[in-house]
Enzyme design. Structure first.
Site, PDB file in Angstrom:
ATOM      1  N   LYS A   1      -0.741  35.093  43.824  1.00 21.81           N
ATOM      2  CA  LYS A   1      -1.952  34.717  43.086  1.00 21.81           C
ATOM      3  C   LYS A   1      -1.584  34.017  41.783  1.00 21.81           C
ATOM      4  CE  LYS A   1      -4.567  38.463  45.254  1.00 21.81           C
ATOM      5  NZ  LYS A   1      -5.006  39.875  45.155  1.00 21.81           N
TER       6      LYS A   1
ATOM      7  N   GLN B   1      -4.758  44.628  40.781  1.00 22.01           N
ATOM      8  CA  GLN B   1      -4.330  44.614  42.184  1.00 22.01           C
ATOM      9  C   GLN B   1      -4.563  45.989  42.831  1.00 22.01           C
ATOM     10  OE1 GLN B   1      -3.268  41.956  44.063  1.00 22.01           O
ATOM     11  NE2 GLN B   1      -3.303  43.377  45.788  1.00 22.01           N
TER      12      GLN B   1
ATOM     13  N   ASP C   1     -12.780  38.854  40.364  1.00 22.14           N
ATOM     14  CA  ASP C   1     -12.385  39.340  41.682  1.00 22.14           C
ATOM     15  C   ASP C   1     -13.551  40.094  42.362  1.00 22.14           C
ATOM     16  OD1 ASP C   1     -10.413  39.508  43.659  1.00 22.14           O
ATOM     17  OD2 ASP C   1      -9.714  41.464  42.970  1.00 22.14           O
TER      18      ASP C   1
END
Lengths: 281, 281
Positions: free
Chosen positions: B53, B97, B120
């Site tokens: 990412k 994450q 996200d």
């Protein structure tokens, strides 16, 4: 076929009986639960609803703070009113009666209600928490529908639930609550093709369309459970009751079905919110 | 039957091409879009994902701020790290994450990310806004699935979409996005009975189960569109590709389907968030 009539008045009474005791305990601790209702303008049915909610509060010992704003109220003034109620520690729940006059940004007003006082379950934040499984105050009608299913011990897990309607305070949150209790959930709406076929998949059918007698008898699978959240002019539900009750194993009438439980959920959430303020201290 | 392979790399490239220009414009205005990634612990696949990412950010000119916390990190320390990033005006997006080590309250950590930086799409607030139709940053995989459908101009309105899976960042939000684009949406999961029959209803099928080759060819209605959001060990999707592609009119491969678009949505949301900070001034 003999079917079970899901008696909302009975469910509501059972909830309110528990609340009376909890309100008593709160008052002994010096806290009077308080629901603030905001009515903007003079729509007669809105006025009736708000009045009814306030009266139901008082019947079980919840303080009803009734705010009536003129129909000319601007969005900014409404937001200020809500903000003051957010900051007022004596107020535990805030209900803004829908609909507000069309010149007002209703969504913005809803979103201004603080999550701790959103006992009517109208904020996107509250909706998100409900859908992800940890919301405290889901919208009242969806919560009422779940309460009826629980009261009558109707199995939900693994059942196919079909919800007709997708409004932010009804179709969407009731779909989320049913999903969280392990139903397979189909959400239908005005753009659904072959609606009757889709409804016929439902072991549990929730009508939340806002159209009188819209759901037809031959749309209902034999033995399905039918919950009618509609409340149209003249006390008529979204479900063609006579035709559907011939197929359903259990069904809510209108009036006396989902409606009375909806108000009791509002009262319950207000008492919950008042208790939260104590547990924080 | 000849079917259309939905090429995620092509969709992702088209999105990234647009982003390169937008990043350029932002930099000319003195703003470098920045995504902060937080990795807790040493799980090798999580480390790989985060690295990928970050690298993808840099390729199009987004700054990648990589924070790596030891696996012993306590919830409170993680919350403080997130809070600092919330307050840091040079950071436009925050990605924590998943999964964090099991002693950490991951949900609490997600909820701490400010809505403006939740690129996200992990907060309940963001989920609620998305489901009610005005969310800015839906979860990236659901957004990717919608982008693929849009890129290939696959009709959604009035179609029956069946989503298998109900996780907070995949099954639930993709169901919400499909509903908001006027699909009739059924959400299935591990407690669904007769899963194969329910999947066979789908004109659009989204697999988000996390089990390799779980969706069988004979579950797919002839001509359905199949989107595989699974990404299991050994580059294997949730869909039995060979069997399902014989039935599907269009299908995403794994790899090269939903995955690459997911990352491009993360980049897009970060650029969106950076642009928002300018439009506020």
């Amino acid at each position: 076929m003999e079917n079970l009539i899901l008696d909302g008045r009975k469910v509501a009474q059972s909830i309110k009986n528990q609340l009376v005791e909890r309100v008593q305990v709160l008052k002994e601790k010096g806290v009077t639960p308080c629901l603030a209702t905001i009515l903007v303008g003079d729509d007669p049915s809105s006025a009736t609803y708000v009045k009814m909610k306030g009266n139901e509060c008082e019947k079980i010992g919840i303080k009803s703070l009734r705010i009536h704003l003129p129909k000319e109220t601007e969005t900014i003034e409404l937001l200020e009113t809500i903000q003051k109620l957010n900051e007022d520690a004596s107020v535990h729940g805030i209900l803004l009666q829908h609909p507000v006059p069309s010149h007002i940004d209703e969504r913005k007003a809803f979103e201004t209600i603080s999550i701790e006082k959103d006992v009517d379950g109208v904020t996107s934040f509250g909706y998100g928490q409900t859908a992800l499984g940890f919301g405290k105050y889901p919208s009242c009608t969806p919560a009422a529908i779940m309460s009826i299913l629980h009261f009558y011990q109707i199995p939900i897990e693994g059942k196919h639930a079909v919800v007709i309607g997708r409004s932010p305070i009804l179709g969407k949150p009731v779909s989320a609550l049913l999903l969280n209790e392990n139903a397979t959930v189909t959400t239908c709406h005005s753009r659904t093709t072959n609606l009757s076929e889709v409804v016929r998949l439902g072991d549990i059918v929730v009508a939340a369309v806002g159209k009188p007698k819209f759901i037809q008898g031959d749309w209902i699978k034999q033995g399905a459970v039918v919950l009618d959240a509609g409340y149209n002019k003249g006390n008529i539900g979204d479900v063609d009751y006579d035709a559907c009750s011939e197929k359903a194993s259990a069904i809510t009438p209108v009036p006396g079905g989902v409606g009375p439980v909806t108000i009791s959920m509002l009262l319950k959430h207000t008492v919950d919110a008042a208790e939260e303020t104590i547990s924080k201290h």
